[in-house]
Scaffold this motif. Structure first.
Motif, PDB file in Angstrom:
ATOM      1  N   LYS A  37      28.223 -12.483 -38.492  1.00  0.00           N
ATOM      2  CA  LYS A  37      28.445 -12.267 -37.060  1.00  0.00           C
ATOM      3  C   LYS A  37      27.981 -10.878 -36.635  1.00  0.00           C
ATOM      4  O   LYS A  37      27.391 -10.712 -35.566  1.00  0.00           O
ATOM      5  CB  LYS A  37      29.931 -12.445 -36.748  1.00  0.00           C
ATOM      6  CG  LYS A  37      30.280 -12.281 -35.277  1.00  0.00           C
ATOM      7  CD  LYS A  37      31.772 -12.469 -35.053  1.00  0.00           C
ATOM      8  CE  LYS A  37      32.145 -12.275 -33.594  1.00  0.00           C
ATOM      9  NZ  LYS A  37      33.602 -12.451 -33.388  1.00  0.00           N
ATOM     10  N   ALA A  38      28.231  -9.865 -37.468  1.00  0.00           N
ATOM     11  CA  ALA A  38      27.850  -8.494 -37.115  1.00  0.00           C
ATOM     12  C   ALA A  38      26.347  -8.351 -36.941  1.00  0.00           C
ATOM     13  O   ALA A  38      25.882  -7.566 -36.106  1.00  0.00           O
ATOM     14  CB  ALA A  38      28.349  -7.522 -38.188  1.00  0.00           C
ATOM     15  N   ALA A  39      25.579  -9.118 -37.722  1.00  0.00           N
ATOM     16  CA  ALA A  39      24.118  -9.056 -37.607  1.00  0.00           C
ATOM     17  C   ALA A  39      23.646  -9.685 -36.309  1.00  0.00           C
ATOM     18  O   ALA A  39      22.610  -9.295 -35.762  1.00  0.00           O
ATOM     19  CB  ALA A  39      23.468  -9.752 -38.794  1.00  0.00           C
ATOM     20  N   ARG A  40      24.392 -10.651 -35.811  1.00  0.00           N
ATOM     21  CA  ARG A  40      24.044 -11.258 -34.522  1.00  0.00           C
ATOM     22  C   ARG A  40      24.353 -10.303 -33.379  1.00  0.00           C
ATOM     23  O   ARG A  40      23.645 -10.275 -32.364  1.00  0.00           O
ATOM     24  CB  ARG A  40      24.813 -12.577 -34.335  1.00  0.00           C
ATOM     25  CG  ARG A  40      24.461 -13.640 -35.350  1.00  0.00           C
ATOM     26  CD  ARG A  40      24.998 -15.009 -34.977  1.00  0.00           C
ATOM     27  NE  ARG A  40      26.444 -15.115 -35.073  1.00  0.00           N
ATOM     28  CZ  ARG A  40      27.111 -15.403 -36.196  1.00  0.00           C
ATOM     29  NH1 ARG A  40      26.440 -15.579 -37.329  1.00  0.00           N
ATOM     30  NH2 ARG A  40      28.423 -15.515 -36.201  1.00  0.00           N
ATOM     31  N   ALA A  41      25.419  -9.509 -33.543  1.00  0.00           N
ATOM     32  CA  ALA A  41      25.819  -8.574 -32.487  1.00  0.00           C
ATOM     33  C   ALA A  41      24.975  -7.297 -32.491  1.00  0.00           C
ATOM     34  O   ALA A  41      24.729  -6.716 -31.431  1.00  0.00           O
ATOM     35  CB  ALA A  41      27.297  -8.216 -32.647  1.00  0.00           C
ATOM     36  N   PHE A  42      24.508  -6.867 -33.678  1.00  0.00           N
ATOM     37  CA  PHE A  42      23.778  -5.607 -33.786  1.00  0.00           C
ATOM     38  C   PHE A  42      22.523  -5.777 -34.647  1.00  0.00           C
ATOM     39  O   PHE A  42      22.379  -5.123 -35.689  1.00  0.00           O
ATOM     40  CB  PHE A  42      24.680  -4.529 -34.388  1.00  0.00           C
ATOM     41  CG  PHE A  42      25.913  -4.241 -33.581  1.00  0.00           C
ATOM     42  CD1 PHE A  42      25.861  -3.371 -32.496  1.00  0.00           C
ATOM     43  CD2 PHE A  42      27.127  -4.843 -33.903  1.00  0.00           C
ATOM     44  CE1 PHE A  42      26.999  -3.103 -31.744  1.00  0.00           C
ATOM     45  CE2 PHE A  42      28.264  -4.579 -33.162  1.00  0.00           C
ATOM     46  CZ  PHE A  42      28.206  -3.718 -32.069  1.00  0.00           C
ATOM     47  N   PRO A  43      21.606  -6.639 -34.237  1.00  0.00           N
ATOM     48  CA  PRO A  43      20.418  -6.893 -35.064  1.00  0.00           C
ATOM     49  C   PRO A  43      19.534  -5.662 -35.241  1.00  0.00           C
ATOM     50  O   PRO A  43      19.024  -5.420 -36.340  1.00  0.00           O
ATOM     51  CB  PRO A  43      19.683  -7.993 -34.297  1.00  0.00           C
ATOM     52  CG  PRO A  43      20.151  -7.855 -32.877  1.00  0.00           C
ATOM     53  CD  PRO A  43      21.574  -7.412 -32.974  1.00  0.00           C
ATOM     54  N   LYS A  44      19.338  -4.883 -34.176  1.00  0.00           N
ATOM     55  CA  LYS A  44      18.488  -3.697 -34.256  1.00  0.00           C
ATOM     56  C   LYS A  44      19.076  -2.673 -35.215  1.00  0.00           C
ATOM     57  O   LYS A  44      18.375  -2.118 -36.075  1.00  0.00           O
ATOM     58  CB  LYS A  44      18.325  -3.069 -32.868  1.00  0.00           C
ATOM     59  CG  LYS A  44      17.472  -1.813 -32.865  1.00  0.00           C
ATOM     60  CD  LYS A  44      17.409  -1.198 -31.463  1.00  0.00           C
ATOM     61  CE  LYS A  44      16.635   0.116 -31.492  1.00  0.00           C
ATOM     62  NZ  LYS A  44      16.606   0.762 -30.139  1.00  0.00           N
ATOM     63  N   GLU A  45      20.384  -2.436 -35.078  1.00  0.00           N
ATOM     64  CA  GLU A  45      21.049  -1.442 -35.927  1.00  0.00           C
ATOM     65  C   GLU A  45      21.029  -1.866 -37.402  1.00  0.00           C
ATOM     66  O   GLU A  45      20.839  -1.026 -38.293  1.00  0.00           O
ATOM     67  CB  GLU A  45      22.492  -1.243 -35.459  1.00  0.00           C
ATOM     68  CG  GLU A  45      22.625  -0.553 -34.116  1.00  0.00           C
ATOM     69  CD  GLU A  45      22.490  -1.494 -32.928  1.00  0.00           C
ATOM     70  OE1 GLU A  45      22.743  -1.044 -31.797  1.00  0.00           O
ATOM     71  OE2 GLU A  45      22.124  -2.680 -33.126  1.00  0.00           O
TER      72      GLU A  45
ATOM     73  N   VAL B  88      13.111 -13.542 -48.120  1.00  0.00           N
ATOM     74  CA  VAL B  88      13.022 -14.471 -46.988  1.00  0.00           C
ATOM     75  C   VAL B  88      11.727 -14.153 -46.260  1.00  0.00           C
ATOM     76  O   VAL B  88      11.715 -13.387 -45.295  1.00  0.00           O
ATOM     77  CB  VAL B  88      14.232 -14.331 -46.043  1.00  0.00           C
ATOM     78  CG1 VAL B  88      14.242 -15.471 -45.021  1.00  0.00           C
ATOM     79  CG2 VAL B  88      15.540 -14.310 -46.821  1.00  0.00           C
ATOM     80  N   PRO B  89      10.592 -14.723 -46.716  1.00  0.00           N
ATOM     81  CA  PRO B  89       9.279 -14.345 -46.183  1.00  0.00           C
ATOM     82  C   PRO B  89       9.142 -14.509 -44.674  1.00  0.00           C
ATOM     83  O   PRO B  89       8.452 -13.734 -44.018  1.00  0.00           O
ATOM     84  CB  PRO B  89       8.316 -15.284 -46.925  1.00  0.00           C
ATOM     85  CG  PRO B  89       9.049 -15.671 -48.165  1.00  0.00           C
ATOM     86  CD  PRO B  89      10.485 -15.734 -47.775  1.00  0.00           C
ATOM     87  N   VAL B  90       9.787 -15.509 -44.108  1.00  0.00           N
ATOM     88  CA  VAL B  90       9.691 -15.767 -42.668  1.00  0.00           C
ATOM     89  C   VAL B  90      11.086 -15.654 -42.056  1.00  0.00           C
ATOM     90  O   VAL B  90      12.052 -16.202 -42.590  1.00  0.00           O
ATOM     91  CB  VAL B  90       9.106 -17.163 -42.394  1.00  0.00           C
ATOM     92  CG1 VAL B  90       8.962 -17.390 -40.885  1.00  0.00           C
ATOM     93  CG2 VAL B  90       7.749 -17.313 -43.089  1.00  0.00           C
ATOM     94  N   PHE B  91      11.177 -14.924 -40.967  1.00  0.00           N
ATOM     95  CA  PHE B  91      12.434 -14.817 -40.217  1.00  0.00           C
ATOM     96  C   PHE B  91      13.580 -14.250 -41.056  1.00  0.00           C
ATOM     97  O   PHE B  91      14.692 -14.781 -41.055  1.00  0.00           O
ATOM     98  CB  PHE B  91      12.842 -16.173 -39.641  1.00  0.00           C
ATOM     99  CG  PHE B  91      11.780 -16.838 -38.809  1.00  0.00           C
ATOM    100  CD1 PHE B  91      11.200 -16.166 -37.739  1.00  0.00           C
ATOM    101  CD2 PHE B  91      11.341 -18.117 -39.106  1.00  0.00           C
ATOM    102  CE1 PHE B  91      10.224 -16.771 -36.975  1.00  0.00           C
ATOM    103  CE2 PHE B  91      10.362 -18.731 -38.354  1.00  0.00           C
ATOM    104  CZ  PHE B  91       9.797 -18.057 -37.277  1.00  0.00           C
ATOM    105  N   SER B  92      13.318 -13.160 -41.807  1.00  0.00           N
ATOM    106  CA  SER B  92      14.375 -12.553 -42.614  1.00  0.00           C
ATOM    107  C   SER B  92      15.534 -12.075 -41.740  1.00  0.00           C
ATOM    108  O   SER B  92      16.699 -12.212 -42.103  1.00  0.00           O
ATOM    109  CB  SER B  92      13.815 -11.391 -43.433  1.00  0.00           C
ATOM    110  OG  SER B  92      13.216 -10.413 -42.594  1.00  0.00           O
ATOM    111  N   GLY B  93      15.208 -11.505 -40.570  1.00  0.00           N
ATOM    112  CA  GLY B  93      16.253 -11.049 -39.659  1.00  0.00           C
ATOM    113  C   GLY B  93      17.103 -12.194 -39.150  1.00  0.00           C
ATOM    114  O   GLY B  93      18.323 -12.070 -38.997  1.00  0.00           O
ATOM    115  N   VAL B  94      16.460 -13.331 -38.883  1.00  0.00           N
ATOM    116  CA  VAL B  94      17.192 -14.518 -38.411  1.00  0.00           C
ATOM    117  C   VAL B  94      18.160 -15.002 -39.485  1.00  0.00           C
ATOM    118  O   VAL B  94      19.293 -15.387 -39.201  1.00  0.00           O
ATOM    119  CB  VAL B  94      16.203 -15.641 -38.032  1.00  0.00           C
ATOM    120  CG1 VAL B  94      16.953 -16.922 -37.685  1.00  0.00           C
ATOM    121  CG2 VAL B  94      15.326 -15.192 -36.861  1.00  0.00           C
TER     122      VAL B  94
END
Length: 307
Positions: free
Chosen positions: A279-287, A266-272
């Motif tokens: 849901k867990a990634a939305r709650a703990f993106p940094k972790e 996902v070259p752009v906005f992989s974290g998004v």
């Protein structure tokens, strides 16, 4: 990237071989994506090429995500081709269902000396198909295992839910939790209804070389950390000569890919993308990102030491 394509009917397995530019006698069997030449598979190939690794990408069939009675002979045939074509060191990488396939294959074929299982289970389950059937996107195949060998289904845990309830449970849980896919209830209820028989468990003690097991507690498809812990305990009790490394995390979701590999996928906005999926990634993106960065370091180190 240039490739050699393989068909099951003519070559004994479905896959593609991608030779890296640098001279190397090491290759990894990579099982990512729905097809050995789709974007996800190519992303994994590109990432491994940067580490000077030749890659054999494989999948059950063309654009096929289903796994039912997948013949382990296909992995065996790919290994034979690699050895005949100058490959001295063979590894295997799988994620999700193919993480379980990677462990199973390595327990059978000892030419594999590096095994990386991301979000695997420690047991073999009932086979399933993906597509469209009676309004369902996935359904179990009665009487069939995930894998077979020499014409026989490997022993498996049957799902407690049959078609169409199988998919309805997954769909309802996914809607309730806000995840792209949530099949935790399917697996938990099935394990409770069917206590595991010894023959269903993957004999990880037969794996050779390096074994790296990766998973996160907030995985919403199944309880992979519990499964990894059971494998760790099994290895403590059973004689083995593999060097095992356990990498489990509180946060990371089902997408426990190395961070730099995910950025290729996902070259752009992989974290998004991960946030939208779980849901867990939305709650703990940094972790979750810290987990992927640590996995990146671990996988690179494991491959470099193996080479």
């Amino acid at each position: 990237m240039k490739k050699i394509h393989f068909e099951t009917e003519t070559d004994g397995f479905y896959g593609a071989y991608w030779k890296c530019k640098d001279k190397s006698d090491a290759a990894i069997i990579l099982m990512l994506g729905d097809d050995p030449e789709d974007f996800m598979a190519r992303s994994g190939v590109k990432w491994l090429h940067e580490l000077r690794i030749n890659v054999m990408s494989m999948s059950p069939g063309k654009k096929d995500y289903g796994h039912h009675n997948y013949p382990l002979e296909r992995i065996e045939n790919a290994i034979m081709w690699l050895k005949k074509n100058g490959i001295r060191k063979i590894g295997i990488v799988g994620a999700s269902t193919t993480g379980t396939l990677a462990l199973t294959a390595s327990s059978y074929f000892h030419d594999i000396t590096l095994t990386i299982g991301m979000t695997p289970s420690d047991f073999i389950w009932q086979g399933f198909m993906r597509g469209k059937k009676d309004g369902c996107k996935e359904w179990p195949i009665e009487g069939e295992s995930l894998f077979s060998y020499r014409g026989e289904s490997l022993p498996f845990m049957p799902f407690v839910y049959k078609h169409p309830d199988y998919w309805r449970v997954i769909a309802a849980e996914s809607k309730r939790t806000g995840d792209m896919v949530n099949s935790w209830k399917l697996f938990d209820d099935s394990e409770k209804a069917h206590p595991h028989r010894p023959e269903e468990m993957i004999p990880v003690e037969r794996i050779k070389g390096k074994l790296l097991l990766i998973g996160a507690s907030d995985d919403c498809l199944w309880d992979t950390v519990k499964y990894i812990s059971r494998m760790e305990e099994r290895l403590k009790k059973c004689p083995h000569d593999c060097k095992v490394e356990i990498a489990t995390y509180e946060h990371g979701t089902h997408f426990v890919f190395p961070e730099s590999m995910l950025k290729i996928m996902v070259p752009v906005f992989s974290g998004v993308f991960v946030k939208l999926a779980f849901k867990a990634a939305r709650a703990f993106p940094k972790e979750c990102k810290e987990t992927r960065l640590d996995i990146d370091r671990r996988v690179r180190k494991a491959i470099q030491e193996w080479m």
